[in-house]
Design an enzyme around this catalytic site. Sequence first.
Site, PDB file in Angstrom:
ATOM      1  N   GLY A   1       0.649  -1.615  -0.128  1.00 45.29           N
ATOM      2  CA  GLY A   1      -0.053  -0.387   0.098  1.00 45.29           C
ATOM      3  C   GLY A   1       1.126   1.138   0.081  1.00 45.29           C
ATOM      4  O   GLY A   1       1.827   1.330  -0.528  1.00 45.29           O
ATOM      5  N   ASN A   2       0.399   2.498   0.541  1.00 43.01           N
ATOM      6  CA  ASN A   2       1.170   4.110  -0.105  1.00 43.01           C
ATOM      7  C   ASN A   2       0.795   4.064   1.315  1.00 43.01           C
ATOM      8  O   ASN A   2      -1.004   4.410   1.585  1.00 43.01           O
ATOM      9  CB  ASN A   2       1.360   4.112  -0.641  1.00 43.01           C
ATOM     10  CG  ASN A   2       0.599   4.657  -1.698  1.00 43.01           C
ATOM     11  OD1 ASN A   2      -0.436   5.669  -0.791  1.00 43.01           O
ATOM     12  ND2 ASN A   2      -0.211   4.131  -2.962  1.00 43.01           N
ATOM     13  N   ALA A   3       0.994   5.527   1.593  1.00 40.38           N
ATOM     14  CA  ALA A   3       0.500   6.401   3.080  1.00 40.38           C
ATOM     15  C   ALA A   3      -0.328   7.218   2.530  1.00 40.38           C
ATOM     16  O   ALA A   3      -1.179   8.193   3.118  1.00 40.38           O
ATOM     17  CB  ALA A   3       1.593   7.254   3.559  1.00 40.38           C
TER      18      ALA A   3
END
Length: 425
Positions: free
Chosen positions: A218-220
């Site tokens: 995923g990412n932020a």
Amino acid sequence: MPDRSPSILLGVTGSIAAYKSLDLIRRLEGEGISVRVVATRNALPFFPVLPAEVFSGHPVETDLFNPRRPREEGGGRVSHLALLDKSDAVLVAPASADFIARMALGLADDLLSTLLLSATVPVLIAPAMEEAMYHHPASTGHRKTLLERGVVEIPPEAGPLASGKSGLGRMAPVDRILEALLPVLRTVRPPDGPLSGLSVLISTGPTREPIDAVRYIGNASSGRMGNALARAAQARGARVTLVSGPTDLPPPPGCDLHRVTTAREMQETLESLFPSHQLLIMAAAVSDYRMKDPVTGKRKKDGREWTLSLVENPDILKGLAARKRPGQFLVGFAAESSLDPSLLLEKCRHKKVDLLVANDISRADIGFSSPDNEVVLVTPSGEFRTLPRADKSAIAGQILDAVVAGGWPGHPAPFQENADGHSRP
Ligand code: CTP
């Protein structure tokens, strides 16, 4: 086109939740909705009348006959029709068990019940009462009667109640009330603005690519920028479709929301929606890679190194750009660790977008998990404009204003007039 801002008549009835109506009034006014309040006598012990008058800018009405009201607002005569003339919807929040019963029976023994008997605009109720009252067959029957008449119920939630017990019966939170009300108002009175009548498709949030049954890539991305863009587009009159990866943020009320998880789900959803929209804003942080072969079930530790084999995800934006029809306008985002003008211009042209919004992810004070952003706008013809650091909703408004100022729709060339502040790299 509307000649005034949307307005609602807020009915406040006898429940402890009436104190929350103050927050509701502030939020409604914040959304540009004008509020006239009518309170029942039973509401008054719970309801802060003076602050409500300050926030709404109007007297709180309680009496069927009010000689002090100006004549053009029904003063000196039975005033319910004059109050309704200025309302696009009636929201009763909180709606007590007693008041719901009176509505269902069609009683007209005070101002609010009389108004409701005359109302031809949409009516919404947000019940608030003890759980036993809510489930009593009499209350259930009254709500059923109202729903059959087209009244929209915004159901209560569970939690601590005035009796000290816990259960279902707390008035829905303000966010949920707005979520139900705003689409109704938009149908009755679409806001007027430069994007009136246009459909805007916005992708937002991260994507998640499963590694195994519990882990993912995923990412932020928080989804804040996409949500801010959705609100800004709505405020300028657009209908907004939001395609959102997994985020914890509540979506802006009134959007047509499509939730997705992986990049390929996002691609499929956007491809099916794109033809019916005029403006696409690709604010999502799409994962560039996914597992070649996701592990079935949860991978167990085995004391050895674990190497993941990844393959590239499709470039959604590039694919959509290839299908673009005349009159459609594409805005892409670029997450970069350095804002080198020639790289940005290359990305803008390579992605075939009409406008690229670049932000510097090496800065901790802006971007992904910050409420603020600072971006550089880039057009394929090589024009650049910096939008200095500001709250994401301010930046979102400026991005949309840049799109509009470019003469779109029909002239998809923002900054073509090369006004002050625009420069070439
Ligand atoms: N984007 C997309 N599909 C992908 C990756 C990105 O549609 N698989 C979109 C993003 O939503 C954004 C734009 O492309 O609007 C640029 O994303 P960015 O991550 O900056 O660039 P990438 O295309 O991923 O290229 P790179 O990371 O190599 O710079």
